[in-house]
Design a protein around this motif. Structure first.
Motif, PDB file in Angstrom:
ATOM      1  N   ALA A  83       0.836  -1.214   0.000  1.00  0.00           N
ATOM      2  CA  ALA A  83       0.000   0.000   0.000  1.00  0.00           C
ATOM      3  C   ALA A  83       0.863   1.253   0.000  1.00  0.00           C
ATOM      4  O   ALA A  83       0.557   2.232  -0.702  1.00  0.00           O
ATOM      5  CB  ALA A  83      -0.930  -0.012   1.211  1.00  0.00           C
ATOM      6  N   GLU A  84       1.943   1.233   0.772  1.00  0.00           N
ATOM      7  CA  GLU A  84       2.835   2.394   0.830  1.00  0.00           C
ATOM      8  C   GLU A  84       3.569   2.597  -0.492  1.00  0.00           C
ATOM      9  O   GLU A  84       3.753   3.738  -0.941  1.00  0.00           O
ATOM     10  CB  GLU A  84       3.841   2.214   1.964  1.00  0.00           C
ATOM     11  CG  GLU A  84       3.222   2.309   3.355  1.00  0.00           C
ATOM     12  CD  GLU A  84       4.201   1.968   4.452  1.00  0.00           C
ATOM     13  OE1 GLU A  84       4.127   2.580   5.535  1.00  0.00           O
ATOM     14  OE2 GLU A  84       5.065   1.068   4.229  1.00  0.00           O
ATOM     15  N   LEU A  85       3.978   1.506  -1.117  1.00  0.00           N
ATOM     16  CA  LEU A  85       4.660   1.599  -2.411  1.00  0.00           C
ATOM     17  C   LEU A  85       3.717   2.157  -3.476  1.00  0.00           C
ATOM     18  O   LEU A  85       4.111   2.998  -4.292  1.00  0.00           O
ATOM     19  CB  LEU A  85       5.170   0.224  -2.839  1.00  0.00           C
ATOM     20  CG  LEU A  85       6.300  -0.368  -1.997  1.00  0.00           C
ATOM     21  CD1 LEU A  85       6.583  -1.802  -2.419  1.00  0.00           C
ATOM     22  CD2 LEU A  85       7.575   0.467  -2.131  1.00  0.00           C
TER      23      LEU A  85
ATOM     24  N   GLY B 248       8.273 -13.209  -2.426  1.00  0.00           N
ATOM     25  CA  GLY B 248       6.876 -13.237  -1.993  1.00  0.00           C
ATOM     26  C   GLY B 248       6.261 -11.845  -1.973  1.00  0.00           C
ATOM     27  O   GLY B 248       5.102 -11.661  -2.363  1.00  0.00           O
ATOM     28  N   ARG B 249       7.040 -10.856  -1.515  1.00  0.00           N
ATOM     29  CA  ARG B 249       6.554  -9.476  -1.482  1.00  0.00           C
ATOM     30  C   ARG B 249       6.236  -8.967  -2.889  1.00  0.00           C
ATOM     31  O   ARG B 249       5.185  -8.354  -3.119  1.00  0.00           O
ATOM     32  CB  ARG B 249       7.593  -8.554  -0.843  1.00  0.00           C
ATOM     33  CG  ARG B 249       7.796  -8.727   0.652  1.00  0.00           C
ATOM     34  CD  ARG B 249       8.866  -7.768   1.159  1.00  0.00           C
ATOM     35  NE  ARG B 249       8.480  -6.386   0.944  1.00  0.00           N
ATOM     36  CZ  ARG B 249       9.265  -5.458   0.416  1.00  0.00           C
ATOM     37  NH1 ARG B 249      10.492  -5.772   0.011  1.00  0.00           N
ATOM     38  NH2 ARG B 249       8.848  -4.222   0.270  1.00  0.00           N
ATOM     39  N   LEU B 250       7.145  -9.241  -3.809  1.00  0.00           N
ATOM     40  CA  LEU B 250       6.944  -8.764  -5.174  1.00  0.00           C
ATOM     41  C   LEU B 250       5.797  -9.513  -5.846  1.00  0.00           C
ATOM     42  O   LEU B 250       5.012  -8.913  -6.587  1.00  0.00           O
ATOM     43  CB  LEU B 250       8.227  -8.921  -5.989  1.00  0.00           C
ATOM     44  CG  LEU B 250       8.186  -8.361  -7.404  1.00  0.00           C
ATOM     45  CD1 LEU B 250       7.824  -6.884  -7.405  1.00  0.00           C
ATOM     46  CD2 LEU B 250       9.523  -8.574  -8.118  1.00  0.00           C
TER      47      LEU B 250
ATOM     48  N   LEU C  85       2.689  -8.063  -4.776  1.00  0.00           N
ATOM     49  CA  LEU C  85       2.501  -6.773  -5.434  1.00  0.00           C
ATOM     50  C   LEU C  85       1.938  -6.962  -6.840  1.00  0.00           C
ATOM     51  O   LEU C  85       1.025  -6.240  -7.260  1.00  0.00           O
ATOM     52  CB  LEU C  85       3.845  -6.031  -5.501  1.00  0.00           C
ATOM     53  CG  LEU C  85       3.803  -4.541  -5.859  1.00  0.00           C
ATOM     54  CD1 LEU C  85       3.020  -3.758  -4.816  1.00  0.00           C
ATOM     55  CD2 LEU C  85       5.220  -3.995  -5.983  1.00  0.00           C
ATOM     56  N   TYR C  86       2.477  -7.950  -7.566  1.00  0.00           N
ATOM     57  CA  TYR C  86       1.955  -8.246  -8.903  1.00  0.00           C
ATOM     58  C   TYR C  86       0.481  -8.645  -8.833  1.00  0.00           C
ATOM     59  O   TYR C  86      -0.355  -8.156  -9.605  1.00  0.00           O
ATOM     60  CB  TYR C  86       2.750  -9.391  -9.542  1.00  0.00           C
ATOM     61  CG  TYR C  86       4.145  -9.029  -9.998  1.00  0.00           C
ATOM     62  CD1 TYR C  86       4.467  -7.748 -10.404  1.00  0.00           C
ATOM     63  CD2 TYR C  86       5.152  -9.992 -10.032  1.00  0.00           C
ATOM     64  CE1 TYR C  86       5.740  -7.420 -10.826  1.00  0.00           C
ATOM     65  CE2 TYR C  86       6.439  -9.681 -10.451  1.00  0.00           C
ATOM     66  CZ  TYR C  86       6.726  -8.397 -10.848  1.00  0.00           C
ATOM     67  OH  TYR C  86       7.998  -8.082 -11.263  1.00  0.00           O
TER      68      TYR C  86
END
Length: 262
Positions: A9-11, A213-215, A218-219
């Motif tokens: 959300a911040e990104l 996992g984070r990326l 995000l995708y």
């Protein structure tokens, strides 16, 4: 001191904030790129006979070359969005910066990614060719025997559906893995142009340790917006794609700023 990575959300919020006033430039860059690559792809499709083995081989050889050269535009796109996220002035011409900064390294990076992609797609390519051949044969059967057309070709097509579906899954898995492992390679090229293409690929893999996992999340979070883009006949994609690209650039900056090794 514990590293504090930004949430998705911040990104996204950072991407939206920095894109304000730059959407016109970002959309213009995407339109130019789509027209260039789309025109080449359409020309190759129209000029090459995909109903023959030789024609199919020529088609995919040309498209492989196009995908490799497209790495120059990928490099330029990363440069453009890094400038946006860093609050620097940008122009549509930044999309072509990949032709100036280490174009040989950008081509090597993309060639490696494209090679793995095409090898993973090879079963799908072969099966797709066979299905096309059987489909044309079946259509000819319908044309010349409309009363009781032979079912042999249709049976062959149905037999290929399962392996074709599995080949699509394989292709999708490999594409996602490549997108995760080498997501930072082109960004790293602009921050560390002194490194070789092999070193940049390796550093991207190392940088993504514990962060795939984070990326991936995000995708996935952009899927609803992508669906909206397709439902709007592609018009909303003119907003969604720059939003995604800016968020990925923000992810890179957040990742590298919190990585002591980098």
């Amino acid at each position: 001191m514990m590293k504090q990575f930004k949430s998705s959300a911040e990104l996204k919020a950072s991407a939206r904030e920095h894109l304000l006033g730059h959407y016109g430039t970002a959309i213009g860059a995407y339109v130019i790129l789509a027209l260039l690559l789309g025109t080449v792809s359409m020309a190759v499709t129209l000029l090459v006979d995909l109903q023959t083995v030789i024609g199919t081989v020529i088609y995919y050889a040309i498209m492989f070359l196009v995908s490799v050269l497209a790495g120059l535009f990928t490099s330029g796109s990363c440069y453009l969005y890094l400038k946006i996220i860093c609050g620097r002035p940008v122009s549509v011409g930044d999309m072509f910066y990949g032709f100036q900064l280490c174009p040989d390294k950008a081509i090597v990076i993309q060639a490696w990614i494209s090679l793995i992609t095409y090898l993973a797609n090879l079963p799908q390519i072969i099966l797709n060719y066979k299905i096309n051949v059987y489909t044309v044969s079946y259509q000819n059967d319908l044309l010349f025997s409309p009363v009781a057309p032979p079912q042999i070709q249709m049976d062959k097509i149905l037999d290929l559906m399962l392996p074709y579906s599995l080949s699509l899954i394989l292709s999708g898995v490999v594409s996602v893995m490549l997108a995760l492992f080498y997501a930072q390679a082109f960004y790293l090229l602009h921050d560390f142009p002194q490194y070789t293409a092999k070193e940049l690929l390796k550093k991207s893999r190392r940088l993504m340790v514990h962060h795939k996992g984070r990326l991936f999340y995000l995708y996935v979070s952009f899927i609803p917006l992508m669906l909206l883009g397709f439902l709007s006949f592609g018009l909303a994609l003119l907003w969604v794609l720059p939003y995604m690209a800016a968020t990925q650039a923000a992810f890179f900056l957040d990742l590298i700023q919190n990585n002591t090794e980098a």
